[in-house]
Design a protein around this motif. Sequence first.
Motif, short mmCIF file in Angstrom:
data_model
loop_
_atom_site.label_atom_id
_atom_site.label_comp_id
_atom_site.label_asym_id
_atom_site.label_seq_id
_atom_site.Cartn_x
_atom_site.Cartn_y
_atom_site.Cartn_z
N UNK A 144 1.15 -1.13 0.32
CA UNK A 144 0.55 0.07 -0.13
C UNK A 144 0.50 0.72 0.35
N UNK A 145 1.75 0.81 1.24
CA UNK A 145 2.71 2.63 0.95
C UNK A 145 3.84 2.77 -0.35
N UNK A 146 4.01 1.75 -1.22
CA UNK A 146 5.16 1.45 -2.56
C UNK A 146 4.00 2.26 -3.62
N UNK A 147 2.74 1.76 -3.53
CA UNK A 147 1.88 2.22 -4.35
C UNK A 147 1.24 3.56 -3.93
N UNK A 148 0.93 3.93 -2.93
CA UNK A 148 1.00 5.37 -2.42
C UNK A 148 2.08 6.52 -2.94
N UNK A 149 3.49 5.80 -2.68
CA UNK A 149 4.55 7.02 -2.84
C UNK A 149 4.46 6.53 -4.96
N UNK A 150 4.30 5.71 -5.63
CA UNK A 150 4.51 5.65 -7.14
C UNK A 150 2.93 7.13 -7.47
N UNK A 151 1.39 6.69 -7.04
CA UNK A 151 0.43 7.68 -6.77
C UNK A 151 1.23 9.12 -6.90
N UNK A 152 1.26 9.05 -5.30
CA UNK A 152 1.85 10.31 -5.23
C UNK A 152 2.67 10.76 -5.68
N UNK A 153 3.13 10.44 -7.37
CA UNK A 153 4.41 11.46 -8.03
C UNK A 153 3.07 11.81 -9.51
#
Length: 399
Positions: A144-153
């Motif tokens: 979830x945190x990995x995808x959150x980081x990608x989505x944040x970009x």
Amino acid sequence: MRAGETVARRVSLRIGGMSLPMPSARPARTAADVRRWRRYLADERAEAAVYRDLAGRRTGEERDILLALAAAEGRHEQHWLDLLGDDAGRPLRGDLRTRVLGWLARRFGGVFVLALAQRAESRSAYGQDVDATPAMAADEQIHEEVVRGLATRGRNRLSGTFRAAVFGANDGLVSNLALVLGIGASGAAQQTVLLTGLAGLLAGALSMGAGEFISIRSQRELLEASTPAPSAARALPHLDVDANELALVYRARGMAAGDAQRHADQVLTRLAVAGTTSGATPADLHASHAAEEAAGVAPDDADDLETHGTAWGAAISSFCFFASGAVIPVIPYLFGLHGTTAVVVAAALVGIALLATGAVTGLLSGTSPLTRAARQLAIGYAAAAVTYLLGLAFGTTLA
């Protein structure tokens, strides 16, 4: 012995003449267990496919990260295959949410899909399932945190224009609905209400566009004013090393005196070794990221400029979305409806639009779309209700 296979007997172990029973093995698998494991298996396969599809639309680091996530889902898939053994049967389809996510990933693959994937990872039930390992539950939380980081970009890239679009659409919906209902409730003729709505649409859209343009341009100018000047960077190699006034720049930007002196010595030493002015850049005038953040100064102005978007982009987006929202309450009057019928139709159309914008905002922000949609609807209807009641009051008074 296969994972999950039952053992009904107890094994005794004699120690010093005593017979100690060993703990019982896991209870027999049930049909419900098999169905649940097969569902998990199908979902893991579907999620791995989503990440592979997303990776196919990207390059570089983002692609590698997504492929690593797909590989992790493959490890989870193998866990359920080991548990199921011969009961794995024919592959099932993933749940509806995951299948929709896969369809979007194959056709779009943008921040919207990443936001949906983030929510999907947050809904993992592995933490409460005795058949899932603690490592699998931890994996899902980290995913979830990995995808959150990608989505944040992606969110950062569109946040300026998206913010203007959302605010514009909602302002158009709510303000023009309130205006139309207020005038309509006062007893004004259908033609008057229509003209009022169209005037409100044009005036509001122009106001929103101009306001966004000024807001973003002013923000960019403030950020640019905080960026070190290139001419100052070119002067760095000529500073007196003994006096080293570069340390004053770092202290002014929030760095402690001792740290500022050491950092300034390092920069000037590097430039002296290079023996040329071409090695100096405006970045050399920045303090460390940690010091700047502590002082409230952004370490990367380029990122801030990207986050806030362009002034023209925000203005055009705000104008168009305000107009698209503001035209919805006017639609019933454009088709000749009037009175209570027009009010009900306008309110219903605006309600649907508010639910849609709220849900989209919720999805992109990684929160519940239902909660955001309900909030948008409640706020919009509350504002419209106030003006409608005022219109009724004024209409009664004037009559």
